[in-house]
Write an enzyme that holds these catalytic residues in place. Structure first.
Site, short mmCIF file in Angstrom:
data_model
loop_
_atom_site.label_atom_id
_atom_site.label_comp_id
_atom_site.label_asym_id
_atom_site.label_seq_id
_atom_site.Cartn_x
_atom_site.Cartn_y
_atom_site.Cartn_z
N GLY A 100 10.31 49.01 -10.78
CA GLY A 100 11.38 49.46 -11.66
C GLY A 100 11.86 48.34 -12.57
N ARG B 54 10.57 41.85 -12.10
CA ARG B 54 9.58 41.92 -11.02
C ARG B 54 8.17 42.02 -11.62
NH1 ARG B 54 12.27 44.20 -6.32
NH2 ARG B 54 12.44 42.02 -5.74
N ARG C 248 12.24 46.71 -25.51
CA ARG C 248 13.41 46.88 -24.64
C ARG C 248 13.32 46.02 -23.38
NH1 ARG C 248 16.38 52.24 -25.49
NH2 ARG C 248 15.56 52.87 -27.49
N ARG D 283 3.50 53.38 -8.44
CA ARG D 283 4.87 52.87 -8.46
C ARG D 283 5.07 51.98 -7.24
NH1 ARG D 283 10.21 52.48 -8.41
NH2 ARG D 283 11.43 53.45 -6.76
N SER E 61 11.64 50.33 -4.34
CA SER E 61 12.40 50.27 -3.10
C SER E 61 12.99 51.65 -2.84
CB SER E 61 13.52 49.23 -3.21
OG SER E 61 14.44 49.63 -4.18
N GLU F 18 12.44 57.75 -8.84
CA GLU F 18 11.44 57.87 -9.91
C GLU F 18 10.18 58.67 -9.58
OE1 GLU F 18 12.64 54.83 -8.92
OE2 GLU F 18 14.01 54.42 -10.58
N ASP G 185 17.24 49.72 2.58
CA ASP G 185 18.50 50.06 3.26
C ASP G 185 18.33 51.40 3.96
OD1 ASP G 185 19.94 52.12 1.04
OD2 ASP G 185 18.51 50.68 0.22
N ARG H 182 13.23 40.19 1.90
CA ARG H 182 12.98 41.12 0.80
C ARG H 182 11.75 40.67 0.00
NH1 ARG H 182 16.55 44.62 -2.58
NH2 ARG H 182 18.07 44.38 -0.94
N1 HPA Z 1 19.22 55.87 -3.28
C1 HPA Z 1 18.39 55.88 -4.33
N2 HPA Z 1 17.51 54.91 -4.55
C2 HPA Z 1 17.44 53.89 -3.69
C3 HPA Z 1 18.29 53.83 -2.59
C4 HPA Z 1 19.20 54.87 -2.37
O1 HPA Z 1 19.98 54.87 -1.41
N3 HPA Z 1 17.99 52.67 -1.91
C5 HPA Z 1 17.00 52.07 -2.61
N4 HPA Z 1 16.67 52.81 -3.68
#
Ligand code: HPA
Length: 238
Positions: free
Chosen positions: A22, A26, A45, A89, A92, A182, A205, A220
């Site tokens: 994204g 990165r 952009r 893709r 995360s 995405e 998370d 990470r």
């Molecule tokens: N929501 C949407 N996208 C994410 C999240 C989430 O909790 N954590 C990492 N990407």
């Protein structure tokens, strides 16, 4: 239609397979640390796109930006104007199932969504996008070789990060492993263009385990590096 409104690369500047994080930084990080002879092919952009070599195979990496509209634009242009065949893709996601842990690598088979993207894109309202079976098989093979145990399952692509209504029952009903923002747009674009797509996502998370520890910066980095290597190994054999 080259250059496109969002990409100034020339015809042939992109490899057959493009990895899409994204985050533009990165993309730069991957180009600088994992690719040989990487050349910047787009920077409109700040959406940095590079083409270089991973173990002798030509591969590209370009950011998608965040959310389905952004992924929709870039994946459409890569598939339809730049003759890109495969988009992976590398992102995360948040775990939505207790069996999924922070740091796990998700191979996203199908991407559920409640977004209006499908309908606006001329697909049935409830269209369910899926990963290329070929790329899923290759991902599984590469993970085995690298001794990584992935979670192979479905994800939910959300239009909102903040203030999302409680969907825990929905995730349970459809056995959704993780949420990101995405993949559904990517899979819909691949379907329409007759091309291949795959979501690889590192769990950063958890929405269902309050005790889950957020990753340290070091952890990470390591988890993301493992995912880049999986993606580049898939690119090498695709
Ligand atoms: N929501 C949407 N996208 C994410 C999240 C989430 O909790 N954590 C990492 N990407």
């Amino acid at each position: 239609m080259i250059p496109t409104p969002h990409i100034t690369a020339k015809k042939g500047d992109f490899a057959k397979t493009v990895l899409m994080p994204g985050d533009p930084l990165r993309s730069k990080y991957i180009a600088e640390n994992f690719l040989k002879d990487a050349v910047l092919v787009n920077n409109v952009r700040g959406i940095q796109g590079y083409t270089g070599y991973y173990e002798g195979s030509r591969v590209s990496v370009m950011a998608s930006g965040m959310g389905m509209p952004s992924m929709g634009i870039y994946s459409y242009e890569l598939f339809n104007f730049y003759d890109v065949e495969n988009i992976i893709r590398i992102g995360s996601c948040g775990a939505t199932n207790k069996s999924v842990n922070v740091r796990d690598l998700i191979i996203g088979q199908r991407a559920f969504t409640t977004s209006s993207f499908a309908e606006n894109f001329g697909l049935p309202k409830d269209f369910l996008g899926s990963a290329s079976e070929d790329l899923v098989e290759k991902a599984i093979k590469v993970c085995k070789k690298l001794n990584i145990k992935p979670v192979i399952g479905d994800v939910f692509s959300s239009d909102v990060f903040y203030g999302e209504k409680d969907k825990l029952d929905y995730y349970k009903e459809y056995n959704i492993m993780a949420v990101e923002m995405e993949a559904a747009a990517l899979y819909m674009n691949a379907y329409k263009a007759g091309k291949k797509a795959l979501l690889l996502a590192t769990v950063s998370d958890s929405l269902v385990d309050e005790k889950a520890q957020n990753l340290t910066a070091e952890e990470r980095e390591k988890s993301f590096s493992d995912m880049f290597i999986v993606a580049m190994e898939i690119a090498k054999i695709s």
